[in-house]
Design a protein around this motif. Structure first.
Motif, PDB file in Angstrom:
ATOM      1  N   LEU A  87      12.232   2.434  -2.248  1.00  0.00           N
ATOM      2  CA  LEU A  87      11.692   3.751  -2.617  1.00  0.00           C
ATOM      3  C   LEU A  87      12.325   4.839  -1.745  1.00  0.00           C
ATOM      4  O   LEU A  87      12.629   5.926  -2.209  1.00  0.00           O
ATOM      5  CB  LEU A  87      10.176   3.729  -2.435  1.00  0.00           C
ATOM      6  N   LYS A 135      -0.062   9.056  -6.437  1.00  0.00           N
ATOM      7  CA  LYS A 135       0.234  10.489  -6.370  1.00  0.00           C
ATOM      8  C   LYS A 135       1.005  10.938  -7.614  1.00  0.00           C
ATOM      9  O   LYS A 135       0.679  11.960  -8.241  1.00  0.00           O
ATOM     10  CB  LYS A 135       1.057  10.776  -5.102  1.00  0.00           C
ATOM     11  N   LYS A 136       2.026  10.164  -7.947  1.00  0.00           N
ATOM     12  CA  LYS A 136       2.884  10.567  -9.072  1.00  0.00           C
ATOM     13  C   LYS A 136       2.079  10.598 -10.379  1.00  0.00           C
ATOM     14  O   LYS A 136       2.175  11.555 -11.157  1.00  0.00           O
ATOM     15  CB  LYS A 136       4.061   9.586  -9.204  1.00  0.00           C
ATOM     16  N   LYS A 168       3.118   6.845   7.252  1.00  0.00           N
ATOM     17  CA  LYS A 168       2.683   5.530   6.790  1.00  0.00           C
ATOM     18  C   LYS A 168       3.853   4.539   6.820  1.00  0.00           C
ATOM     19  O   LYS A 168       3.678   3.372   7.155  1.00  0.00           O
ATOM     20  CB  LYS A 168       2.129   5.662   5.363  1.00  0.00           C
ATOM     21  N   PRO A 170      10.360  -3.261  -2.174  1.00  0.00           N
ATOM     22  CA  PRO A 170      10.136  -2.045  -2.984  1.00  0.00           C
ATOM     23  C   PRO A 170       9.925  -0.775  -2.151  1.00  0.00           C
ATOM     24  O   PRO A 170      10.409   0.298  -2.523  1.00  0.00           O
ATOM     25  CB  PRO A 170       8.887  -2.390  -3.803  1.00  0.00           C
ATOM     26  N   SER A 171       9.227  -0.893  -1.023  1.00  0.00           N
ATOM     27  CA  SER A 171       8.989   0.299  -0.187  1.00  0.00           C
ATOM     28  C   SER A 171      10.286   0.810   0.430  1.00  0.00           C
ATOM     29  O   SER A 171      10.531   2.018   0.475  1.00  0.00           O
ATOM     30  CB  SER A 171       7.996  -0.025   0.932  1.00  0.00           C
ATOM     31  N   LEU A 224      10.692  11.576  -2.047  1.00  0.00           N
ATOM     32  CA  LEU A 224       9.259  11.696  -1.721  1.00  0.00           C
ATOM     33  C   LEU A 224       8.733  13.074  -2.102  1.00  0.00           C
ATOM     34  O   LEU A 224       7.646  13.206  -2.656  1.00  0.00           O
ATOM     35  CB  LEU A 224       9.033  11.483  -0.221  1.00  0.00           C
ATOM     36  N   LEU A 260       4.329   0.843   8.475  1.00  0.00           N
ATOM     37  CA  LEU A 260       4.756  -0.287   7.637  1.00  0.00           C
ATOM     38  C   LEU A 260       5.992  -0.965   8.228  1.00  0.00           C
ATOM     39  O   LEU A 260       6.071  -2.192   8.305  1.00  0.00           O
ATOM     40  CB  LEU A 260       5.048   0.226   6.228  1.00  0.00           C
ATOM     41  N   ILE A 317       8.142  13.096  -5.774  1.00  0.00           N
ATOM     42  CA  ILE A 317       6.947  12.335  -6.167  1.00  0.00           C
ATOM     43  C   ILE A 317       5.704  13.200  -5.968  1.00  0.00           C
ATOM     44  O   ILE A 317       4.815  13.244  -6.806  1.00  0.00           O
ATOM     45  CB  ILE A 317       6.837  11.022  -5.342  1.00  0.00           C
ATOM     46  N   GLY A 318       5.656  13.884  -4.820  1.00  0.00           N
ATOM     47  CA  GLY A 318       4.471  14.685  -4.499  1.00  0.00           C
ATOM     48  C   GLY A 318       4.555  16.130  -4.950  1.00  0.00           C
ATOM     49  O   GLY A 318       3.737  16.950  -4.536  1.00  0.00           O
ATOM     50  N   PHE A 339       1.764  15.459   1.719  1.00  0.00           N
ATOM     51  CA  PHE A 339       1.960  14.130   1.127  1.00  0.00           C
ATOM     52  C   PHE A 339       3.210  13.470   1.708  1.00  0.00           C
ATOM     53  O   PHE A 339       3.180  12.310   2.132  1.00  0.00           O
ATOM     54  CB  PHE A 339       2.084  14.241  -0.400  1.00  0.00           C
ATOM     55  N   ASP A 363       0.297   4.178  -2.847  1.00  0.00           N
ATOM     56  CA  ASP A 363       0.040   5.605  -2.602  1.00  0.00           C
ATOM     57  C   ASP A 363       1.018   6.490  -3.372  1.00  0.00           C
ATOM     58  O   ASP A 363       0.648   7.537  -3.909  1.00  0.00           O
ATOM     59  CB  ASP A 363       0.143   5.919  -1.101  1.00  0.00           C
ATOM     60  N   ALA A 364       2.272   6.048  -3.405  1.00  0.00           N
ATOM     61  CA  ALA A 364       3.295   6.838  -4.109  1.00  0.00           C
ATOM     62  C   ALA A 364       3.034   6.837  -5.619  1.00  0.00           C
ATOM     63  O   ALA A 364       3.109   7.884  -6.280  1.00  0.00           O
ATOM     64  CB  ALA A 364       4.685   6.278  -3.811  1.00  0.00           C
ATOM     65  N   GLU A 395       0.812  -1.225   0.000  1.00  0.00           N
ATOM     66  CA  GLU A 395       0.000   0.000   0.000  1.00  0.00           C
ATOM     67  C   GLU A 395       0.845   1.275   0.000  1.00  0.00           C
ATOM     68  O   GLU A 395       0.412   2.314  -0.506  1.00  0.00           O
ATOM     69  CB  GLU A 395      -0.937   0.000   1.210  1.00  0.00           C
ATOM     70  N   PHE A 396       2.025   1.181   0.552  1.00  0.00           N
ATOM     71  CA  PHE A 396       2.926   2.339   0.561  1.00  0.00           C
ATOM     72  C   PHE A 396       3.312   2.703  -0.876  1.00  0.00           C
ATOM     73  O   PHE A 396       3.246   3.862  -1.293  1.00  0.00           O
ATOM     74  CB  PHE A 396       4.166   1.996   1.396  1.00  0.00           C
ATOM     75  N   LEU A 397       3.663   1.676  -1.611  1.00  0.00           N
ATOM     76  CA  LEU A 397       4.039   1.866  -3.014  1.00  0.00           C
ATOM     77  C   LEU A 397       2.832   2.357  -3.831  1.00  0.00           C
ATOM     78  O   LEU A 397       2.955   3.244  -4.683  1.00  0.00           O
ATOM     79  CB  LEU A 397       4.552   0.535  -3.579  1.00  0.00           C
ATOM     80  N   MET A 440       3.264  10.107   3.941  1.00  0.00           N
ATOM     81  CA  MET A 440       4.017   8.921   3.498  1.00  0.00           C
ATOM     82  C   MET A 440       5.019   8.483   4.576  1.00  0.00           C
ATOM     83  O   MET A 440       5.205   7.287   4.801  1.00  0.00           O
ATOM     84  CB  MET A 440       4.742   9.212   2.185  1.00  0.00           C
TER      85      MET A 440
END
Lengths: 128, 130
Positions: free
Chosen positions: B72, A25-26, B35, B68-69, B18, B39, B21-22, B28, A21-22, A17-19, B32
């Motif tokens: 990121l 947004k993008k 969040k 992946p998170s 981040l 996580l 991205i936002g 945002f 949301d990112a 879910e983190f990915l 994140m």
């Protein structure tokens, strides 16, 4: 601002879910309308009420993997003409070794820089 | 400026990514980061539970799902750790305990740093450009 090309509505399916949301947004900032699902059951439900122009689909998920889900939705929702981008950090070769074929779908290796995602989508779908 | 640099040095992640991205949407980035702390805590707990139940498939899945998170946010040390647990599960199973313990400690450090960063950031009038 909506995109002028043929891809406007994107469905993104990933259990991270983190990915999600990112990515949402993008892509929204880039002008796409984005719907997200964190599991295949929710995605299946959403496909009953929407017709995405593009699907971004994670491969390794609980319950049913992305490749099996792609086959299912292609049959049930007649999505053969809808571009599907499968995402995974498993190399393509490993997927083949596991007995999976991605067919006509595009492949996007994880992890990827989300800031480069809009350009990647444009490149991948331009080849379709 | 010194205060901003101090705050930036607290957080071991790539906040700039981040922000980009936002499109520099501070709410945002904050959301994140918050969040991510949830996580990361969940990741630690799930790893422990799977390890204690010797549920190797779940342990592998948790690592796979979270990489992946962590990537990121460019938490590269923890990405390497998650990959080593994922691979270790296939090879030596019980030997991954030390890696899970290390992951737990590192995760706690990251969560603590992010929380501290968010607290300080809310006390600064101009939160940009970080």
């Amino acid at each position: 601002m909506a995109k002028k090309n043929y891809i406007q509505n994107i469905l993104v399916i990933d259990d991270d879910e983190f990915l999600l949301d990112a990515i949402k947004k993008k892509l929204e900032l880039d002008g796409y309308r984005v719907t997200i699902s964190n599991n295949v059951h929710d995605a299946y439900f959403k496909l009953n009420i929407m017709k995405p122009d593009l699907i971004l689909l994670d491969i390794i998920m609980p319950d049913i993997n992305g490749i099996e889900f792609m086959t299912l939705i292609n049959t049930e929702f007649l999505l053969a003409s809808t571009p599907i981008i499968l995402m995974s950090y498993l190399p393509k070769k490993e997927l083949y070794n596991m007995g999976y074929s991605i067919g006509n779908a595009h492949y996007l290796a994880k992890p990827f820089n989300i800031n480069h995602l809009p350009a990647k989508l444009n490149r991948l779908t331009a080849k379709a | 400026m010194k205060e901003k640099q101090k705050i930036l040095s607290l957080v071991p992640i790539n906040v700039e990514r981040l922000n980009k991205i936002g499109n520099n949407d501070v709410s945002f980035t904050n959301a994140m980061l918050e969040k991510f702390t949830l996580l990361a805590s969940e990741c630690s707990n799930d790893l422990w539970q799977a390890l204690n139940k010797a549920d190797w498939l779940k342990l592998k899945y948790i690592c796979h799902k979270n990489i992946p998170s962590y990537s990121l946010l460019e938490l590269n040390e923890l990405v390497v750790l998650l990959k080593s647990i994922e691979k270790g599960v296939e090879q030596e199973k019980e030997g991954v305990r030390a890696s899970v313990e290390l992951m737990f400690r590192k995760n706690n450090e990251v969560v603590k740093a992010i929380n501290e960063y968010l607290t300080l950031r809310t006390n600064v009038k101009d939160p940009h450009p970080y």
